[in-house]
Design an enzyme around this catalytic site. Structure first.
Site, PDB file in Angstrom:
ATOM      1  N   HIS A 132       0.848  -1.196   0.000  1.00 44.59           N
ATOM      2  CA  HIS A 132       0.000   0.000   0.000  1.00 44.59           C
ATOM      3  C   HIS A 132       0.881   1.243   0.000  1.00 44.59           C
ATOM      4  O   HIS A 132       2.048   1.187   0.367  1.00 44.59           O
ATOM      5  CB  HIS A 132      -0.846   0.083   1.283  1.00 44.59           C
ATOM      6  CG  HIS A 132      -1.604  -1.154   1.648  1.00 44.59           C
ATOM      7  ND1 HIS A 132      -2.965  -1.253   1.507  1.00 44.59           N
ATOM      8  CD2 HIS A 132      -1.200  -2.330   2.191  1.00 44.59           C
ATOM      9  CE1 HIS A 132      -3.367  -2.438   1.942  1.00 44.59           C
ATOM     10  NE2 HIS A 132      -2.307  -3.108   2.371  1.00 44.59           N
ATOM     11  N   TYR A 133       0.293   2.382  -0.356  1.00 42.19           N
ATOM     12  CA  TYR A 133       0.886   3.646   0.050  1.00 42.19           C
ATOM     13  C   TYR A 133      -0.044   4.306   1.057  1.00 42.19           C
ATOM     14  O   TYR A 133      -1.250   4.042   1.085  1.00 42.19           O
ATOM     15  CB  TYR A 133       1.210   4.568  -1.117  1.00 42.19           C
ATOM     16  CG  TYR A 133       0.087   5.033  -2.009  1.00 42.19           C
ATOM     17  CD1 TYR A 133      -1.090   5.571  -1.507  1.00 42.19           C
ATOM     18  CD2 TYR A 133       0.221   4.992  -3.402  1.00 42.19           C
ATOM     19  CE1 TYR A 133      -2.097   6.036  -2.334  1.00 42.19           C
ATOM     20  CE2 TYR A 133      -0.767   5.444  -4.237  1.00 42.19           C
ATOM     21  CZ  TYR A 133      -1.934   5.966  -3.699  1.00 42.19           C
ATOM     22  OH  TYR A 133      -2.929   6.417  -4.529  1.00 42.19           O
ATOM     23  N   THR A 134       0.525   5.189   1.890  1.00 44.84           N
ATOM     24  CA  THR A 134      -0.261   5.764   2.984  1.00 44.84           C
ATOM     25  C   THR A 134      -1.078   6.977   2.563  1.00 44.84           C
ATOM     26  O   THR A 134      -2.050   7.327   3.236  1.00 44.84           O
ATOM     27  CB  THR A 134       0.668   6.199   4.125  1.00 44.84           C
ATOM     28  OG1 THR A 134       1.576   7.203   3.637  1.00 44.84           O
ATOM     29  CG2 THR A 134       1.455   5.005   4.661  1.00 44.84           C
ATOM     30  N   GLU A 156       2.590  -0.824   4.559  1.00 44.82           N
ATOM     31  CA  GLU A 156       2.248   0.546   4.169  1.00 44.82           C
ATOM     32  C   GLU A 156       3.541   1.307   3.887  1.00 44.82           C
ATOM     33  O   GLU A 156       4.471   1.299   4.692  1.00 44.82           O
ATOM     34  CB  GLU A 156       1.465   1.251   5.268  1.00 44.82           C
ATOM     35  CG  GLU A 156       0.032   0.758   5.434  1.00 44.82           C
ATOM     36  CD  GLU A 156      -0.932   1.393   4.442  1.00 44.82           C
ATOM     37  OE1 GLU A 156      -0.476   2.224   3.617  1.00 44.82           O
ATOM     38  OE2 GLU A 156      -2.131   1.066   4.507  1.00 44.82           O
ATOM     39  N   HIS A 207      -2.691  -3.089  -3.301  1.00 45.16           N
ATOM     40  CA  HIS A 207      -4.058  -2.909  -2.829  1.00 45.16           C
ATOM     41  C   HIS A 207      -5.016  -2.758  -4.006  1.00 45.16           C
ATOM     42  O   HIS A 207      -6.149  -3.227  -3.976  1.00 45.16           O
ATOM     43  CB  HIS A 207      -4.128  -1.684  -1.915  1.00 45.16           C
ATOM     44  CG  HIS A 207      -5.263  -1.731  -0.954  1.00 45.16           C
ATOM     45  ND1 HIS A 207      -5.501  -0.733  -0.028  1.00 45.16           N
ATOM     46  CD2 HIS A 207      -6.252  -2.642  -0.756  1.00 45.16           C
ATOM     47  CE1 HIS A 207      -6.568  -1.033   0.680  1.00 45.16           C
ATOM     48  NE2 HIS A 207      -7.049  -2.173   0.259  1.00 45.16           N
ATOM     49  N   ASP A 218      -3.609   2.217  -4.771  1.00 46.59           N
ATOM     50  CA  ASP A 218      -2.235   2.092  -4.292  1.00 46.59           C
ATOM     51  C   ASP A 218      -1.684   0.675  -4.531  1.00 46.59           C
ATOM     52  O   ASP A 218      -2.461  -0.277  -4.591  1.00 46.59           O
ATOM     53  CB  ASP A 218      -2.149   2.472  -2.809  1.00 46.59           C
ATOM     54  CG  ASP A 218      -3.159   1.725  -1.923  1.00 46.59           C
ATOM     55  OD1 ASP A 218      -4.325   1.588  -2.330  1.00 46.59           O
ATOM     56  OD2 ASP A 218      -2.768   1.295  -0.829  1.00 46.59           O
TER      57      ASP A 218
END
Length: 317
Positions: free
Chosen positions: A65-67, A131, A183, A193
């Site tokens: 994921h990215y945050t 993340e 994700h 993401d």
């Protein structure tokens, strides 16, 4: 009615007097003591010398994921109970920063949400979530098509740390190449993401993590089987690889979102959701590599509900 120990016959009033009438006074006293003082159960013996071959790890997926937030805000979102979201690991942006483990790997983190991959839904219970601190794209780009958004790149130091972290997770849990996903792969349309700038190909080529098609196979499939607009076959092949795709033969919004997610992962030069010969060829090359010859181009054996989990996938790492 009380029992004496585990598995002993019940000590009822009728049984007691029947026993007492045949016994001496001393024996009757022993019976009373037995009813009053339960025996200690025999310790349970567990033999662990035999192992079944029919098993695998409870962790079967690695989800990246990215945050979409800076480090401080990301830490708040992923640790405070009010937000009801978490991940096993948080990888900061920049150099000389630690990787934060927020949830032990043997615990379930709340990172995937409604999700699907290769026949499994709700992947929180079967996945490790990482993340990565990255803003994604500016808020004002939210309404734009993905191709027009201004995506934020990943730094080299952050990528190398992430790769080392992912390599350890994959090795510990025996996660198969096609189960290292973003994700957006497991929730097309709902999530985007880690985005089209995440270097999936480098992760595969430099670190042996995840899946990637062979260029020669892509060229061969594009030359021999150019995409002719067969939506039903495309949907079948996307689902055979892992994506949650309708099997209607109609190119609807859900199918387009699955195509966008696939393109962002495997063809980041163009991810407009329009299926074309290159997209189909990449998909067919992946199916061939990780499922074996004859598994691409909608051939029998690739269809709804099939799971990628055969030994060939391990050989293709």
């Amino acid at each position: 009615m009380d029992g004496i120990g585990d598995g002993a016959p019940p000590c009822t009033r009728r049984a007691f007097f029947r026993h007492a009438s045949r016994a001496t006074a001393g024996a009757a006293a022993l019976s009373v003591a037995a009813c009053a003082q339960p025996l200690q159960p025999t310790p349970l013996r567990i033999d662990r010398s035999v192992r079944s071959e029919s098993q695998d790890a409870r962790v079967r997926h690695l989800v990246l994921h990215y945050t979409a937030a800076p480090l401080a805000r990301s830490m708040q979102l992923l640790t405070e109970a009010d937000f009801r979201v978490s991940a096993h690991y948080l990888v900061p942006e920049g150099e000389d920063l630690p990787v934060y483990q927020l949830v032990p790997e043997d615990r379930r983190a709340w990172h995937a949400g409604p999700s699907y991959w290769q026949g499994e839904r709700m992947l929180n219970a079967s996945s490790i979530g990482i993340e990565i601190v990255n803003p994604g794209f500016p808020d004002e780009d939210q309404a734009l098509p993905p191709m027009l958004r201004r995506w934020h790149p990943y730094g080299e130091a952050q990528f190398q740390v992430l790769a080392r972290l992912a390599a350890g997770i994959v090795a510990r849990h025996g996660i198969r190449p096609t189960r290292v996903v973003g994700h957006s792969d497991i929730a097309p349309g709902r999530k985007s993401d880690p985005g089209p700038l995440f270097p999936w190909e480098r992760l595969y080529r430099e670190h042996g993590i995840g899946a990637w098609p062979d260029a020669a196979a892509v060229e061969r499939h594009a030359r021999l089987w150019p995409f002719a607009g067969d939506t039903a076959s495309l949907q079948s092949r996307l689902q055979a690889y892992g994506y949650d795709t309708p099997q209607t033969g109609v190119f609807d919004e859900a199918t387009q979102q699955a195509v966008i997610a696939f393109q962002m992962h495997f063809r980041p030069a163009r991810y407009d959701g329009v299926p074309d010969t290159e997209t189909a060829a990449i998909l067919d090359a992946l199916l061939e590599k990780y499922r074996g010859p004859g598994r691409a181009e909608g051939a029998p054996g690739v269809g709804a509900g099939e799971e990628i989990g055969d030994p060939k996938e391990a050989d293709a790492r």
